[in-house]
Design an enzyme around this catalytic site. Structure first.
Site, PDB file in Angstrom:
ATOM      1  N   HIS A   1       6.010   0.849   6.853  1.00 32.29           N
ATOM      2  CA  HIS A   1       7.029   1.290   7.804  1.00 32.29           C
ATOM      3  C   HIS A   1       7.082   0.456   9.082  1.00 32.29           C
ATOM      4  CE1 HIS A   1       8.281   4.758   5.519  1.00 32.29           C
ATOM      5  NE2 HIS A   1       7.030   5.164   5.396  1.00 32.29           N
TER       6      HIS A   1
ATOM      7  N   ALA B   1       3.931  13.673   6.104  1.00 31.37           N
ATOM      8  CA  ALA B   1       5.364  13.581   6.407  1.00 31.37           C
ATOM      9  C   ALA B   1       6.195  13.597   5.126  1.00 31.37           C
ATOM     10  CB  ALA B   1       5.657  12.325   7.224  1.00 31.37           C
ATOM     11  N   ASP B   2       5.849  12.714   4.184  1.00 33.98           N
ATOM     12  CA  ASP B   2       6.600  12.673   2.930  1.00 33.98           C
ATOM     13  C   ASP B   2       6.366  13.924   2.092  1.00 33.98           C
ATOM     14  OD1 ASP B   2       8.138  10.142   2.718  1.00 33.98           O
ATOM     15  OD2 ASP B   2       6.198   9.235   3.063  1.00 33.98           O
TER      16      ASP B   2
ATOM     17  N   GLN C   1      -2.271   6.960  -1.863  1.00 30.07           N
ATOM     18  CA  GLN C   1      -1.571   8.028  -1.154  1.00 30.07           C
ATOM     19  C   GLN C   1      -0.880   8.962  -2.136  1.00 30.07           C
ATOM     20  OE1 GLN C   1       0.122   5.214   2.325  1.00 30.07           O
ATOM     21  NE2 GLN C   1       0.829   7.334   2.428  1.00 30.07           N
TER      22      GLN C   1
ATOM     23  N   GLU D   1       1.939  11.874  -1.957  1.00 30.86           N
ATOM     24  CA  GLU D   1       2.938  12.234  -0.953  1.00 30.86           C
ATOM     25  C   GLU D   1       4.055  13.119  -1.501  1.00 30.86           C
ATOM     26  OE1 GLU D   1       3.724   8.714   1.732  1.00 30.86           O
ATOM     27  OE2 GLU D   1       3.036   7.644  -0.053  1.00 30.86           O
TER      28      GLU D   1
END
Length: 263
Positions: free
Chosen positions: A45, A174-175, A147, A149
């Site tokens: 990101h 967040a995801d 990760q 997610e």
């Protein structure tokens, strides 16, 4: 060769980290001296590429903080390049199942254990072929964090944890909250329950649980549950909120009225 971050996780020593999104070596070095155990160089990101990751690795190298690099995707070509410039610990985003986890591990290992391409004469990681027996040492020094997610990844967590070569599993709040229908609200009780259950499951499987959480109370809660690598802040957020707070103390107000767009 050694990987201090990997060794700390194996020993069960909690590691406190900071996310780096400013994408430059000057701020990376500044933060490397702040006392964090690890620093995440974000290629997913933040506006990073192999060259900017390299300069940040070089900037962090003289300090005790250990670098962790997140590529933009679970891509063996990108992973190969990041390893060649000196990354030893990778955080692979959006891993959904055991096959994708196995692919991530394979990308970090030289044959016959994996598919990492051989280019050590060009690689900072091997000190340009100055490290004796680099090929045999390198595989053992790699630390692979994946990760999870999404709800799909959560449902496949047990099989992901069974993959040889996975050192830790990072929960992306967040995801995950967005995928669960609570976008922008990772502190929703259903999201928190999923996170807490995952931390316990990951630790019970002998892997290291990790997460990013700037809420101090929640970060401490995750550590109490057994999380072993916890990022507790983001450099961009620290700079933005700190600057805003300083300006506000002198009566300034945020004014974006002249902004016509993000460009």
């Amino acid at each position: 060769m050694k990987n201090a971050f990997k060794n700390a996780l194996k020993a069960g020593r909690p590691q406190i980290g900071l996310w780096l999104g400013l994408a430059n070596s000057y701020s990376a070095e500044l933060l490397a001296g702040a006392g964090f155990d690890w620093l995440l160089i974000d290629g997913e990101h933040a506006p990073n590429n192999v060259q900017t990751v390299l300069t940040q690795l070089q900037a962090i190298a003289p300090y005790p903080s250990q670098p962790v690099v997140r590529p933009s995707w679970n891509d063996p070509v990108q992973i190969k390049q990041l390893l060649d410039v000196g990354a030893q610990t990778l955080l692979i985003p959006m891993v959904q199942n055991a096959d994708e986890a196995r692919n991530a591990v394979a990308a970090t290992r030289y044959p016959p254990a994996g598919i990492r391409g051989v280019g050590s004469a060009l690689a900072r990681a091997s000190r340009w072929n100055r490290i004796p027996d680099y090929f045999h040492q390198a595989n053992d020094a790699m630390c692979v964090l994946v990760q999870i997610e999404t709800r799909e990844a959560m449902s496949n967590l047990a099989s992901i944890l069974d993959v040889d070569g996975i050192d830790g599993v990072f929960i992306g709040p967040a995801d995950l909250s967005a995928d669960m229908g609570f976008a922008g609200n990772p502190q929703h009780p259903e999201v928190q329950a999923a996170i807490e259950n995952a931390i316990v499951q990951i630790r019970a499987a002998g892997k290291a649980p990790g997460i990013l959480m700037a809420n101090e109370a929640l970060a401490k809660r995750y550590l109490e549950l057994g999380a072993l690598f916890v990022a507790v802040g983001v450099d961009t957020t620290l700079l933005a909120r700190g600057a805003e707070a300083l300006a506000a103390r002198f009566g300034a107000e945020k004014n974006l009225s002249g902004a016509s767009g993000v460009y």
